[in-house]
Design a protein around this motif. Structure first.
Motif, PDB file in Angstrom:
ATOM      1  N   PHE A  15      92.217  -3.559  37.714  1.00 19.54           N
ATOM      2  CA  PHE A  15      91.525  -4.622  36.990  1.00 19.54           C
ATOM      3  C   PHE A  15      91.745  -4.469  35.492  1.00 19.54           C
ATOM      4  CE2 PHE A  15      89.295  -4.252  41.007  1.00 19.54           C
ATOM      5  CZ  PHE A  15      89.194  -5.579  41.393  1.00 19.54           C
ATOM      6  N   ALA A  16      91.631  -5.578  34.775  1.00 16.16           N
ATOM      7  CA  ALA A  16      91.676  -5.634  33.306  1.00 16.16           C
ATOM      8  C   ALA A  16      92.893  -4.880  32.764  1.00 16.16           C
ATOM      9  CB  ALA A  16      90.363  -5.122  32.734  1.00 16.16           C
ATOM     10  N   SER A  17      92.684  -3.912  31.856  1.00 20.16           N
ATOM     11  CA  SER A  17      93.805  -3.223  31.222  1.00 20.16           C
ATOM     12  C   SER A  17      94.631  -2.404  32.219  1.00 20.16           C
ATOM     13  CB  SER A  17      93.318  -2.332  30.076  1.00 20.16           C
ATOM     14  OG  SER A  17      92.442  -1.344  30.539  1.00 20.16           O
ATOM     15  N   ALA A  18      94.029  -1.982  33.331  1.00 21.04           N
ATOM     16  CA  ALA A  18      94.798  -1.266  34.360  1.00 21.04           C
ATOM     17  C   ALA A  18      95.843  -2.201  34.967  1.00 21.04           C
ATOM     18  CB  ALA A  18      93.881  -0.706  35.440  1.00 21.04           C
ATOM     19  N   ALA A  19      95.460  -3.446  35.218  1.00 23.62           N
ATOM     20  CA  ALA A  19      96.409  -4.430  35.747  1.00 23.62           C
ATOM     21  C   ALA A  19      97.474  -4.764  34.711  1.00 23.62           C
ATOM     22  CB  ALA A  19      95.673  -5.694  36.184  1.00 23.62           C
ATOM     23  N   SER A  20      97.079  -4.852  33.449  1.00 18.65           N
ATOM     24  CA  SER A  20      98.051  -5.114  32.385  1.00 18.65           C
ATOM     25  C   SER A  20      99.048  -3.968  32.261  1.00 18.65           C
ATOM     26  CB  SER A  20      97.344  -5.322  31.046  1.00 18.65           C
ATOM     27  OG  SER A  20      96.536  -6.467  31.098  1.00 18.65           O
ATOM     28  N   TYR A  21      98.553  -2.738  32.344  1.00 23.08           N
ATOM     29  CA  TYR A  21      99.417  -1.567  32.183  1.00 23.08           C
ATOM     30  C   TYR A  21     100.416  -1.459  33.334  1.00 23.08           C
ATOM     31  CZ  TYR A  21     100.797   3.020  30.507  1.00 23.08           C
ATOM     32  OH  TYR A  21     101.517   4.066  29.999  1.00 23.08           O
ATOM     33  N   THR A  22      99.945  -1.642  34.553  1.00 28.01           N
ATOM     34  CA  THR A  22     100.820  -1.509  35.725  1.00 28.01           C
ATOM     35  C   THR A  22     101.641  -2.765  35.995  1.00 28.01           C
ATOM     36  OG1 THR A  22      99.110  -2.269  37.261  1.00 28.01           O
ATOM     37  CG2 THR A  22      99.239   0.116  36.837  1.00 28.01           C
ATOM     38  N   ARG A  23     101.193  -3.879  35.414  1.00 27.41           N
ATOM     39  CA  ARG A  23     101.807  -5.201  35.634  1.00 27.41           C
ATOM     40  C   ARG A  23     101.693  -5.663  37.083  1.00 27.41           C
ATOM     41  NH1 ARG A  23     106.679  -5.982  31.427  1.00 27.41           N
ATOM     42  NH2 ARG A  23     105.675  -4.870  29.732  1.00 27.41           N
ATOM     43  N   LYS A  24     100.628  -5.186  37.733  1.00 27.24           N
ATOM     44  CA  LYS A  24     100.336  -5.630  39.093  1.00 27.24           C
ATOM     45  C   LYS A  24      98.849  -5.526  39.350  1.00 27.24           C
ATOM     46  CE  LYS A  24     103.457  -2.528  41.006  1.00 27.24           C
ATOM     47  NZ  LYS A  24     103.966  -1.575  41.986  1.00 27.24           N
ATOM     48  N   SER A  25      98.403  -6.181  40.401  1.00 25.78           N
ATOM     49  CA  SER A  25      96.978  -6.166  40.721  1.00 25.78           C
ATOM     50  C   SER A  25      96.632  -5.145  41.793  1.00 25.78           C
ATOM     51  CB  SER A  25      96.515  -7.557  41.170  1.00 25.78           C
ATOM     52  OG  SER A  25      97.223  -7.952  42.328  1.00 25.78           O
ATOM     53  N   LEU A  26      97.654  -4.632  42.503  1.00 24.55           N
ATOM     54  CA  LEU A  26      97.377  -3.643  43.550  1.00 24.55           C
ATOM     55  C   LEU A  26      98.616  -2.862  43.918  1.00 24.55           C
ATOM     56  CD1 LEU A  26      98.505  -4.638  46.603  1.00 24.55           C
ATOM     57  CD2 LEU A  26      96.737  -6.316  46.252  1.00 24.55           C
TER      58      LEU A  26
END
Length: 100
Positions: A15-26
């Motif tokens: 979620f949030a910056s974690a999704a931005s960093y990984t460029r994926k949602s899961l």
């Protein structure tokens, strides 16, 4: 997107910056995995994520918050107190969210 991870895996949601960093949602991650090994696993997949995101993030396991730092006290030992992420579980990385 499937509602369940593939056999032998657990689902890791960003979620949030974690999704931005990984460029994926899961991600679907091989199970079982000790909770104490989760951040190291993510650091291998996404170098720098520990300092940039994980150091200030909350973690949930099957919708309940878990304290990864408390788990680290096991010293990597597979004791009965150590939390293990199992096949079919859902883990979420939830960075702090600001509102205005």
């Amino acid at each position: 997107m499937s509602s369940k991870p593939p056999k032998g895996h657990f689902r890791l949601l960003y979620f949030a910056s974690a999704a931005s960093y990984t460029r994926k949602s899961l991600d679907d991650v091989p199970a079982p995995l000790a909770l104490t090994d989760l951040f190291a696993h993510l650091e291998k997949l996404y170098p720098g994520i520990g300092q940039a995101v994980l150091s200030s993030s909350a973690v949930t396991l099957n919708l309940g918050y878990v304290d990864v730092e408390d788990q680290e006290g096991t010293g990597g030992c597979k004791s009965s107190d150590a939390t293990v992420i199992n096949e079919g579980d859902e883990v979420a990385i939830i960075p702090p969210v600001s509102s205005g």
